[in-house]
Write a protein that holds these residues in place. Sequence first.
Motif, short mmCIF file in Angstrom:
data_model
loop_
_atom_site.label_atom_id
_atom_site.label_comp_id
_atom_site.label_asym_id
_atom_site.label_seq_id
_atom_site.Cartn_x
_atom_site.Cartn_y
_atom_site.Cartn_z
N VAL A 1 0.89 -1.13 0.05
CA VAL A 1 -0.04 -0.09 -0.24
C VAL A 1 0.87 1.24 -0.10
O VAL A 1 1.75 1.37 1.04
CB VAL A 1 -0.98 0.11 1.22
N GLU A 2 0.74 1.93 -0.97
CA GLU A 2 1.58 3.36 -1.08
C GLU A 2 0.84 4.31 -0.35
O GLU A 2 -0.15 4.23 -0.08
CB GLU A 2 1.16 3.84 -2.54
N CYS A 3 1.54 5.12 0.43
CA CYS A 3 1.20 6.17 1.47
C CYS A 3 2.13 7.15 1.68
O CYS A 3 3.20 7.15 1.30
CB CYS A 3 0.74 5.41 2.93
N ALA A 4 1.36 8.14 2.25
CA ALA A 4 2.37 9.48 2.61
C ALA A 4 2.44 9.45 4.32
O ALA A 4 3.73 9.99 4.51
CB ALA A 4 1.40 10.62 2.36
N ILE A 5 1.74 8.83 4.89
CA ILE A 5 1.89 8.99 6.31
C ILE A 5 1.27 7.61 6.96
O ILE A 5 0.49 7.04 6.48
CB ILE A 5 0.97 10.01 7.01
N VAL A 6 2.25 7.15 8.16
CA VAL A 6 2.29 5.94 8.88
C VAL A 6 1.82 6.69 10.21
O VAL A 6 2.80 7.05 10.82
CB VAL A 6 3.06 4.80 8.78
N ILE A 7 0.89 5.94 10.95
CA ILE A 7 0.66 6.33 12.33
C ILE A 7 0.57 4.76 12.93
O ILE A 7 -0.33 3.98 12.76
CB ILE A 7 -0.89 6.85 12.56
N ASN A 8 1.39 4.82 13.87
CA ASN A 8 1.66 3.56 14.74
C ASN A 8 0.99 3.70 16.20
O ASN A 8 1.12 4.29 16.92
CB ASN A 8 3.12 3.57 15.28
N THR A 9 -0.48 2.90 15.89
CA THR A 9 -1.25 3.02 17.01
C THR A 9 -1.42 1.53 17.57
O THR A 9 -2.74 0.89 17.83
CB THR A 9 -2.78 3.40 16.86
#
Length: 486
Positions: free
Chosen positions: A282-290
């Motif tokens: 999955v291409e993405c700009a932001i990853v949020i680790n929750t």
Amino acid sequence: MLRRALQPSMCRCLSTRGLSARRGGSTLDWGGKVSEIKKKIRSALPGGSWDAPYDTSHLPPEHADVVIVGGGVIGLSVAYWLKRLEGRRGAIRVLVVERDHTYSQASSVLSVGGIRQQFSVPENIQLSLFSADFLRNINDYLAVVDDPPVDLQFNPSGYLLLASEKGAAVMESNVKVQRQEGAKVCLMSPEQLRNKFPWINTEGVALASYGMEDEGWFDPWSLLQGLRRKVQSMGVLFCQGEVTRFVSSSNRMEDASGEEVILKRIHEVHVKMDHSLEYQPVECAIVINTAGAWSGQIAELAGIGKGPPGTLQGTRLPVEPRKRYVYIWHCPQGPGLETPLVADTSGAYFRREGLGNNYLGSRSPTEEEEPDPGNLEVDHSFFQEKMWPHLARRVPAFETLEVRSAWAGYYDYNTFDQNGVVGPHPLVLNMYFATGFSGHGLQQAPAVGRAVAELVLKGSFQTINLSPFSFSRFYLGEKVQEASVS
């Protein structure tokens, strides 16, 4: 401008590795095969409906602006606030990846559901004050057209914290900070305590603090389901799977002292499908680790903590799973309906559960008593040996209690200072954290989600400044320590 900032910097050129058009176990007869071939020919003719050669509905999208790793209450809260604060509807494509769609081991739903403002760190108090407002007005936030309202079953009975002579001065100082931040908390002498709660034995208690407003407990499952329903109505995408890899680019540069550092940016998240060997990039700009108790493992996948010891690059995210037990017991002569959540000087705590003279409670183990987090089995001897003596001493009626059931859940335990980690990583530039709350993540989730969304969309905190909870404090050795009362 916002949209452009959220776009990935790499071209859309995605691999289909791991996908397979094979239909394992098919035993169609020849007539059936001919029928299938005819259907495919018809679907290719003008005006015919097209059928995909294999089903991809279970796969995540090939592109998302924001990928949230972990679909518990904190992850869902981040998703909610990203969609609520986006400039225009549909401006941001948000994907939530959760490996356990049943939430059978999720910290959110296995907690006791408490909310309090009785902290010593101002930011924690502010987080819980906003979350209390959010929960009190839950349907102003989470209502969905034509769906029934969310019922959190909130019980506003407050928290009652007890302090010994040793902890009394700390409690007084804490309450002063709480009042300055707007929390409604009062101090009670042992005599006042006995008058209001005659079932308490005040031996060894020098002072108590009592939350008079916006404290109590609620149903965690109802909050989780309410958030999930709402964000789905807002267009958030969900995928059941496990993040197994990040693809990133690196740039080398020198800091102010001349030391070389490596800056990374994640471009792709690999999501492994449940019960399968296939995965989807999955291409993405932001990853949020929750990812809660497992967020340390997710950080390691991004290379965090894998540099030389003593450097920022070698500083790991100090969050790990810690197992906590919750016991339910019955006591016909126990405290009545006005009973708050009581936190004893010993560390044991309890509250009522429903109307049938049932109670639930727990106690955090010492470092020497920490149980194996490899499973969620319950140690019943812990209650008998480490909890019951303290409970019976504080509430004499509990001498005759009967344990009815128990369960275990995980804390996302921050071994550094037991407080949350909120904000971006200083070197992996587009990985953000919302984790490590060590037992108070559920109650602070609404405010934490808003704070992370502000950072992503606005570039800075807009409402509550959570800079003290940044990742950099682990490298700098700057603890955010709660002043404990005992």
